[in-house]
Design a protein around this motif. Sequence first.
Motif, PDB file in Angstrom:
ATOM      1  N   MET A  29       3.978   3.079  -8.089  1.00  0.00           N
ATOM      2  CA  MET A  29       3.881   3.564  -6.331  1.00  0.00           C
ATOM      3  C   MET A  29       2.796   2.002  -6.000  1.00  0.00           C
ATOM      4  O   MET A  29       2.497   1.103  -6.846  1.00  0.00           O
ATOM      5  N   VAL A  30       3.718   1.852  -4.525  1.00  0.00           N
ATOM      6  CA  VAL A  30       2.467   0.698  -4.339  1.00  0.00           C
ATOM      7  C   VAL A  30       0.954   1.258  -4.000  1.00  0.00           C
ATOM      8  O   VAL A  30       0.664   1.934  -3.986  1.00  0.00           O
ATOM      9  N   ALA A  31      -0.260  -0.038  -4.067  1.00  0.00           N
ATOM     10  CA  ALA A  31      -1.320   0.687  -4.435  1.00  0.00           C
ATOM     11  C   ALA A  31      -1.665   0.798  -2.798  1.00  0.00           C
ATOM     12  O   ALA A  31      -0.780   0.671  -1.971  1.00  0.00           O
ATOM     13  N   ALA A  32      -2.647   2.057  -3.310  1.00  0.00           N
ATOM     14  CA  ALA A  32      -3.204   2.596  -1.811  1.00  0.00           C
ATOM     15  C   ALA A  32      -3.335   1.600  -0.790  1.00  0.00           C
ATOM     16  O   ALA A  32      -3.112   1.397   0.091  1.00  0.00           O
ATOM     17  N   GLU A  33      -4.153   0.286  -1.160  1.00  0.00           N
ATOM     18  CA  GLU A  33      -4.523  -0.683  -0.949  1.00  0.00           C
ATOM     19  C   GLU A  33      -3.815  -1.633  -0.050  1.00  0.00           C
ATOM     20  O   GLU A  33      -4.507  -2.204   1.146  1.00  0.00           O
ATOM     21  N   ASP A  34      -2.506  -0.859  -0.568  1.00  0.00           N
ATOM     22  CA  ASP A  34      -1.333  -2.483   0.163  1.00  0.00           C
ATOM     23  C   ASP A  34      -0.329  -1.397   0.564  1.00  0.00           C
ATOM     24  O   ASP A  34       1.118  -2.020   1.658  1.00  0.00           O
ATOM     25  N   ASP A  35      -0.636  -0.057   0.734  1.00  0.00           N
ATOM     26  CA  ASP A  35       0.248   0.630   1.708  1.00  0.00           C
ATOM     27  C   ASP A  35      -0.963   1.465   2.573  1.00  0.00           C
ATOM     28  O   ASP A  35      -1.912   1.206   3.120  1.00  0.00           O
ATOM     29  N   ARG A  36       0.592   1.763   3.748  1.00  0.00           N
ATOM     30  CA  ARG A  36      -0.157   2.490   5.243  1.00  0.00           C
ATOM     31  C   ARG A  36      -1.207   3.837   4.742  1.00  0.00           C
ATOM     32  O   ARG A  36      -0.801   4.877   3.624  1.00  0.00           O
ATOM     33  N   ARG A  37      -1.918   3.779   5.618  1.00  0.00           N
ATOM     34  CA  ARG A  37      -2.856   5.224   5.481  1.00  0.00           C
ATOM     35  C   ARG A  37      -1.603   6.623   5.806  1.00  0.00           C
ATOM     36  O   ARG A  37      -1.225   6.672   6.664  1.00  0.00           O
ATOM     37  N   GLY A  38      -2.110   7.850   4.782  1.00  0.00           N
ATOM     38  CA  GLY A  38      -0.899   8.455   4.502  1.00  0.00           C
ATOM     39  C   GLY A  38       0.418   8.076   4.210  1.00  0.00           C
ATOM     40  O   GLY A  38       1.171   9.246   4.291  1.00  0.00           O
ATOM     41  N   LYS A  39       0.274   7.011   3.349  1.00  0.00           N
ATOM     42  CA  LYS A  39       2.194   6.911   3.070  1.00  0.00           C
ATOM     43  C   LYS A  39       1.766   6.448   2.087  1.00  0.00           C
ATOM     44  O   LYS A  39       1.616   5.811   1.785  1.00  0.00           O
ATOM     45  N   TRP A  40       2.950   7.027   1.241  1.00  0.00           N
ATOM     46  CA  TRP A  40       2.968   6.922  -0.009  1.00  0.00           C
ATOM     47  C   TRP A  40       4.308   5.448  -0.199  1.00  0.00           C
ATOM     48  O   TRP A  40       5.827   6.428   0.228  1.00  0.00           O
ATOM     49  N   THR A  41       5.060   4.626  -1.501  1.00  0.00           N
ATOM     50  CA  THR A  41       6.250   3.994  -1.179  1.00  0.00           C
ATOM     51  C   THR A  41       5.812   3.481  -3.073  1.00  0.00           C
ATOM     52  O   THR A  41       5.432   3.404  -3.769  1.00  0.00           O
ATOM     53  N   LEU A  42       6.902   3.954  -3.149  1.00  0.00           N
ATOM     54  CA  LEU A  42       7.616   3.542  -4.563  1.00  0.00           C
ATOM     55  C   LEU A  42       8.121   1.829  -4.380  1.00  0.00           C
ATOM     56  O   LEU A  42       8.180   0.934  -3.550  1.00  0.00           O
ATOM     57  N   ARG A  43       7.610   1.419  -5.698  1.00  0.00           N
ATOM     58  CA  ARG A  43       7.947  -0.037  -5.597  1.00  0.00           C
ATOM     59  C   ARG A  43       8.901  -0.124  -6.237  1.00  0.00           C
ATOM     60  O   ARG A  43      10.654   0.267  -5.946  1.00  0.00           O
TER      61      ARG A  43
END
Length: 79
Positions: free
Chosen positions: A65-79
């Motif tokens: 997953m993308v690091a929390a600091e590199d993603d939008r707040r409240g969203k989780w994203t796979l690399r």
Amino acid sequence: MATKGDLVEWVRDALVAAGGGATILFVAKHIWEHHESELRANDLFFTWHYDMRWAATELRKRGVMVAAEDDRRGKWTLR
């Protein structure tokens, strides 16, 4: 019987189902819709929301997953 460790795969599965990224709410709903009976079967029922967030941290550590600091707040994203 489901364990905390199963949440790692369930979170990843939810993100795949959403096309690679989703809100935390989507992930929680997806897990509930697909694993309600497993969650209710033991004490995981009382901790699964916390464990879902722990699983996201594990996926980040593994580079899935993308690091929390590199993603939008409240969203989780796979690399």
